[in-house]
Scaffold this active site. Structure first.
Site, PDB file in Angstrom:
ATOM      1  N   ASP A   1      41.716  84.408  26.543  1.00 43.14           N
ATOM      2  CA  ASP A   1      41.266  84.060  27.900  1.00 43.14           C
ATOM      3  C   ASP A   1      42.334  84.341  28.943  1.00 43.14           C
ATOM      4  OD1 ASP A   1      39.314  81.143  26.931  1.00 43.14           O
ATOM      5  OD2 ASP A   1      38.976  83.288  26.726  1.00 43.14           O
TER       6      ASP A   1
ATOM      7  N   ILE B   1      40.343  89.436  19.664  1.00 41.66           N
ATOM      8  CA  ILE B   1      39.346  88.368  19.503  1.00 41.66           C
ATOM      9  C   ILE B   1      37.948  88.838  19.870  1.00 41.66           C
ATOM     10  CG2 ILE B   1      38.692  86.023  20.190  1.00 41.66           C
ATOM     11  CD1 ILE B   1      41.307  86.152  18.595  1.00 41.66           C
TER      12      ILE B   1
ATOM     13  N   CYS C   1      26.938  87.563  25.815  1.00 36.02           N
ATOM     14  CA  CYS C   1      27.436  87.645  27.186  1.00 36.02           C
ATOM     15  C   CYS C   1      28.327  88.872  27.300  1.00 36.02           C
ATOM     16  CB  CYS C   1      28.125  86.362  27.604  1.00 36.02           C
ATOM     17  SG  CYS C   1      29.839  86.349  27.192  1.00 36.02           S
TER      18      CYS C   1
ATOM     19  N   ARG D   1      31.835  79.448  37.266  1.00 36.94           N
ATOM     20  CA  ARG D   1      31.572  78.822  35.966  1.00 36.94           C
ATOM     21  C   ARG D   1      32.818  78.092  35.466  1.00 36.94           C
ATOM     22  NH1 ARG D   1      30.193  82.756  31.639  1.00 36.94           N
ATOM     23  NH2 ARG D   1      30.473  80.811  30.503  1.00 36.94           N
TER      24      ARG D   1
ATOM     25  N   ARG E   1      27.630  87.939  20.782  1.00 34.31           N
ATOM     26  CA  ARG E   1      28.270  86.659  20.470  1.00 34.31           C
ATOM     27  C   ARG E   1      27.552  86.047  19.249  1.00 34.31           C
ATOM     28  NH1 ARG E   1      31.047  84.928  25.060  1.00 34.31           N
ATOM     29  NH2 ARG E   1      31.984  83.298  23.811  1.00 34.31           N
ATOM     30  N   PRO E   2      27.896  86.529  18.048  1.00 37.28           N
ATOM     31  CA  PRO E   2      27.188  86.038  16.859  1.00 37.28           C
ATOM     32  C   PRO E   2      27.452  84.544  16.626  1.00 37.28           C
ATOM     33  CG  PRO E   2      29.104  87.320  16.231  1.00 37.28           C
ATOM     34  CD  PRO E   2      28.975  87.453  17.716  1.00 37.28           C
ATOM     35  N   ILE E   3      26.533  83.926  15.952  1.00 37.10           N
ATOM     36  CA  ILE E   3      26.709  82.502  15.600  1.00 37.10           C
ATOM     37  C   ILE E   3      26.553  82.307  14.092  1.00 37.10           C
ATOM     38  CG2 ILE E   3      25.996  81.606  17.858  1.00 37.10           C
ATOM     39  CD1 ILE E   3      23.221  81.088  16.667  1.00 37.10           C
ATOM     40  N   ASP E   4      26.810  83.383  13.333  1.00 35.92           N
ATOM     41  CA  ASP E   4      26.655  83.307  11.873  1.00 35.92           C
ATOM     42  C   ASP E   4      27.537  82.225  11.253  1.00 35.92           C
ATOM     43  OD1 ASP E   4      28.650  85.177  12.829  1.00 35.92           O
ATOM     44  OD2 ASP E   4      29.073  85.612  10.734  1.00 35.92           O
ATOM     45  N   LEU E   5      28.758  82.077  11.758  1.00 36.59           N
ATOM     46  CA  LEU E   5      29.673  81.081  11.172  1.00 36.59           C
ATOM     47  C   LEU E   5      29.148  79.664  11.431  1.00 36.59           C
ATOM     48  CD1 LEU E   5      33.115  82.645  12.175  1.00 36.59           C
ATOM     49  CD2 LEU E   5      31.889  82.874  10.008  1.00 36.59           C
TER      50      LEU E   5
ATOM     51  N   ARG F   1      26.506  80.558  27.140  1.00 39.39           N
ATOM     52  CA  ARG F   1      26.574  80.865  25.730  1.00 39.39           C
ATOM     53  C   ARG F   1      27.118  79.684  24.937  1.00 39.39           C
ATOM     54  NH1 ARG F   1      29.579  80.917  21.498  1.00 39.39           N
ATOM     55  NH2 ARG F   1      28.873  82.332  19.907  1.00 39.39           N
TER      56      ARG F   1
ATOM     57  N   LYS G   1      37.730  73.265  31.116  1.00 43.18           N
ATOM     58  CA  LYS G   1      36.307  73.595  30.904  1.00 43.18           C
ATOM     59  C   LYS G   1      35.987  73.594  29.420  1.00 43.18           C
ATOM     60  CE  LYS G   1      34.983  78.064  30.861  1.00 43.18           C
ATOM     61  NZ  LYS G   1      34.257  78.437  29.638  1.00 43.18           N
ATOM     62  N   ASN G   2      36.868  74.210  28.620  1.00 45.25           N
ATOM     63  CA  ASN G   2      36.554  74.418  27.197  1.00 45.25           C
ATOM     64  C   ASN G   2      36.777  73.187  26.346  1.00 45.25           C
ATOM     65  OD1 ASN G   2      35.758  76.917  27.911  1.00 45.25           O
ATOM     66  ND2 ASN G   2      37.551  77.976  27.109  1.00 45.25           N
TER      67      ASN G   2
HETATM   68  C1  EPZ Z   1      35.625  79.706  22.815  1.00 43.23           C
HETATM   69  O1  EPZ Z   1      34.518  80.590  22.659  1.00 43.23           O
HETATM   70  C2  EPZ Z   1      35.879  79.641  24.306  1.00 43.23           C
HETATM   71  N1  EPZ Z   1      34.694  79.080  24.961  1.00 43.23           N
HETATM   72  C3  EPZ Z   1      36.170  81.032  24.848  1.00 43.23           C
HETATM   73  O2  EPZ Z   1      36.470  80.920  26.234  1.00 43.23           O
HETATM   74  C4  EPZ Z   1      37.403  81.575  24.128  1.00 43.23           C
HETATM   75  O3  EPZ Z   1      37.652  82.900  24.565  1.00 43.23           O
HETATM   76  C5  EPZ Z   1      37.153  81.574  22.614  1.00 43.23           C
HETATM   77  O4  EPZ Z   1      36.803  80.239  22.178  1.00 43.23           O
HETATM   78  C6  EPZ Z   1      38.377  82.021  21.832  1.00 43.23           C
HETATM   79  O5  EPZ Z   1      39.451  81.185  22.122  1.00 43.23           O
HETATM   80  C7  EPZ Z   1      34.514  77.740  24.943  1.00 43.23           C
HETATM   81  O6  EPZ Z   1      35.278  77.000  24.365  1.00 43.23           O
HETATM   82  C8  EPZ Z   1      33.315  77.226  25.674  1.00 43.23           C
HETATM   83  P1  EPZ Z   1      34.999  81.865  18.913  1.00 43.23           P
HETATM   84  P2  EPZ Z   1      33.790  80.733  21.212  1.00 43.23           P
HETATM   85  O7  EPZ Z   1      33.828  81.282  18.197  1.00 43.23           O
HETATM   86  O8  EPZ Z   1      33.743  79.412  20.536  1.00 43.23           O
HETATM   87  C9  EPZ Z   1      33.476  85.688  16.588  1.00 43.23           C
HETATM   88  C10 EPZ Z   1      36.257  81.413  28.518  1.00 43.23           C
HETATM   89  O9  EPZ Z   1      36.501  82.413  29.198  1.00 43.23           O
HETATM   90  N2  EPZ Z   1      32.469  84.808  15.997  1.00 43.23           N
HETATM   91  O10 EPZ Z   1      36.382  81.394  18.550  1.00 43.23           O
HETATM   92  O11 EPZ Z   1      32.539  81.473  21.415  1.00 43.23           O
HETATM   93  C11 EPZ Z   1      33.164  85.958  18.053  1.00 43.23           C
HETATM   94  O12 EPZ Z   1      32.232  87.022  18.162  1.00 43.23           O
HETATM   95  C12 EPZ Z   1      35.579  81.557  27.180  1.00 43.23           C
HETATM   96  O13 EPZ Z   1      36.542  80.227  28.853  1.00 43.23           O
HETATM   97  C13 EPZ Z   1      31.671  85.278  14.956  1.00 43.23           C
HETATM   98  O14 EPZ Z   1      31.793  86.418  14.528  1.00 43.23           O
HETATM   99  O15 EPZ Z   1      34.845  81.674  20.475  1.00 43.23           O
HETATM  100  C14 EPZ Z   1      34.504  86.324  18.624  1.00 43.23           C
HETATM  101  O16 EPZ Z   1      34.761  87.701  18.353  1.00 43.23           O
HETATM  102  C15 EPZ Z   1      35.311  83.014  26.838  1.00 43.23           C
HETATM  103  N3  EPZ Z   1      30.718  84.467  14.432  1.00 43.23           N
HETATM  104  C16 EPZ Z   1      35.477  85.484  17.797  1.00 43.23           C
HETATM  105  O17 EPZ Z   1      34.755  85.054  16.635  1.00 43.23           O
HETATM  106  C17 EPZ Z   1      30.521  83.181  14.870  1.00 43.23           C
HETATM  107  O18 EPZ Z   1      29.646  82.472  14.335  1.00 43.23           O
HETATM  108  C18 EPZ Z   1      35.984  84.255  18.548  1.00 43.23           C
HETATM  109  O19 EPZ Z   1      34.886  83.470  18.816  1.00 43.23           O
HETATM  110  C19 EPZ Z   1      31.345  82.708  15.933  1.00 43.23           C
HETATM  111  C20 EPZ Z   1      32.314  83.538  16.469  1.00 43.23           C
END
Ligand code: EPZ
Length: 416
Positions: free
Chosen positions: A303, A325, A113, A395, A118-122, A89, A20-21
């Site tokens: 995960d 995480i 979610c 999902r 779920r911030p997107i600042d990065l 998301r 999926k990812n």
């Molecule tokens: C991906 O989510 C996966 N989703 C998640 O799988 C997985 O748990 C996660 O990576 C970690 O491996 C998909 O690939 C679709 P991150 P993503 O950005 O990209 C923080 C599942 O169950 N963060 O690596 O959202 C964030 O809050 C899902 O299949 C910021 O602070 O993960 C989190 O604490 C759940 N600012 C951490 O980083 C940002 O701009 C990891 O997030 C982005 C992220």
């Protein structure tokens, strides 16, 4: 609602679904790659349907033929409506691709979610470094690149998977070279880079901490086989572990499974990777798993944490989990306690004292991997477990109920 009568004994083999990812960012890549994009081994998931809805809305033409997906990429639209964004998301990953292809993108903040905010600042600060202008009002973002996108040096404060993917997608056709330091190293990143390179991209170092992207003029669609889903695979391994069963998983990438094997061996399972398959044999009773701390790849993946906690719930002894995480990824603990598990939560830490057996009970899936953990627990619990919130499970898992029933579980999906 999913109804499980436990305990079950499983046997047989499973062909693991496409990841999926990996599928979701690849579908975003299709916005960038002109002409026809063909993806093989695409899983049938509601998240994929949501992503196809977004692609269709953008003007791409999508068609599915038994596991193959054909996307003719001809986007005419750069706005993703709120109802499609809130559906998932991870639709934030469309941002970079739409911006690069259309010169602008309008999206709404994806729904925070169940895993905490779920911030997107990065994502946004990286796109600004590439020359994007971000405006926000009432939870919706308008991102424009009035002078196009230009390569930049981007150091991520956290190796975010989604941010790394968004930068790769935006930088592929930017002017000049982009360097991402502290990039995410998850296998899905390398899968995405492999496809983009096949389409004419020039991405080096995917899978390592530093990724270099030389911008090219344009990308042309190609075809790609989506890699196996390592989290679906570990879910079936946990199902075998808690039921004292022996299962064979087909079409796994054993390299991706390595970071997740320790808890199975610690709990007394025999795991034998072999080529593209993996065999797991579980003992009649599990021992505790020692210490699970979730980390970015190649550490133990967040995960997989929920389904391993279901194993620990019936492992003899005490298991310690540290979730590094996501802020709020223990919703399954509360539900497992309703089944008789003994779990204490303290911030990022969960202490699990194994019990001889769980009891079936009505429980609720709060998110995708929580739902998976409850299915695993229901397979070994004494009596009937009824799981609501199964839309979360659909999902990310293709035919989970049917697959487990074929392996011998007394499991069915009923409408409430
Ligand atoms: C991906 O989510 C996966 N989703 C998640 O799988 C997985 O748990 C996660 O990576 C970690 O491996 C998909 O690939 C679709 P991150 P993503 O950005 O990209 C923080 C599942 O169950 N963060 O690596 O959202 C964030 O809050 C899902 O299949 C910021 O602070 O993960 C989190 O604490 C759940 N600012 C951490 O980083 C940002 O701009 C990891 O997030 C982005 C992220």
């Amino acid at each position: 609602m999913i109804v499980i009568d436990g305990p079950a004994s499983l046997s047989g083999e499973i062909t693991v679904q496409g990841a999926k990812n990996s599928t979701l960012p690849l579908l975003a890549a299709a916005v960038l790659c002109r002409g026809e994009n063909i993806f093989h081994n695409c899983p049938h998931l509601s998240d994929v349907d949501t992503a196809l809805g977004i692609l269709t809305h953008l003007g791409c033409c999508c068609s599915q033929k038994d596991g193959d997906l054909v996307i003719r990429s001809d986007p005419t639209q750069s706005e993703i409506p709120p109802q499609l964004m809130h559906g998932m998301r991870s639709s934030i990953v469309f941002l970079g691709a739409v911006l690069a292809r259309m010169g602008e993108a309008k999206i709404c903040f994806p729904g925070g979610c169940e895993l905490g905010p779920r911030p997107i600042d990065l994502h946004l600060s990286a796109l600004e470094k590439l020359g994007a202008v971000v405006q926000e009002s009432r939870g919706c973002l308008t991102v424009q690149a009035p002078h196009g996108l230009s390569g930049a040096y981007i150091a991520l404060s956290f190796p975010s998977v989604g941010a790394t993917e968004n930068i790769m997608l935006a930088a592929c056709t930017a002017q000049g070279t982009t360097v991402i330091s502290n990039a995410a190293r998850e296998p899905e990143i390398a899968d995405l880079a492999a496809y983009l390179n096949r389409c004419g991209g020039r991405i080096y170092g995917a899978g390592e901490g530093c990724i270099i992207i030389d911008g090219v003029e344009k990308l042309t669609g190609s075809e790609h086989r989506i890699m196996p889903d390592r989290i679906a695979a570990v879910t079936y391994m946990a199902a075998a572990a808690v039921t004292g069963s022996s299962l064979t998983l087909l079409d796994v990438d054993n390299g991706h499974m390595m970071p997740m094997l320790a808890p199975f061996e610690e709990s007394g399972c025999m795991v034998r990777p072999h080529g593209h398959s993996l065999n797991i044999m579980a003992p009649p009773h599990l021992r505790a798993v020692k210490h699970i701390r979730t980390m970015p790849y190649p550490g133990f993946p967040t995960d997989a944490q929920p389904v391993i906690m279901s194993m620990a719930a019936v492992g003899e002894g005490t298991s310690i989990f540290v979730e590094n995480i996501f802020e709020n990824r223990y919703s399954h603990a509360e539900e497992l306690c309703r089944m008789g598990a003994r779990i204490k939560l303290e911030g990022k830490v969960a202490v699990v004292e194994g019990v001889p057996a769980l009891q079936g009970a009505p429980v609720q899936a709060r998110d995708l991997r929580c739902g998976a953990a409850l299915v695993v627990a229901g397979l070994c619990a004494q009596g009937r477990t009824q799981i609501t919130g199964t839309r979360h499970i659909r999902r990310g898992y293709e035919h989970l109920v049917q697959t487990l029933a074929d392996l011998g579980a007394r499991i069915q999906e009923v409408s409430r």
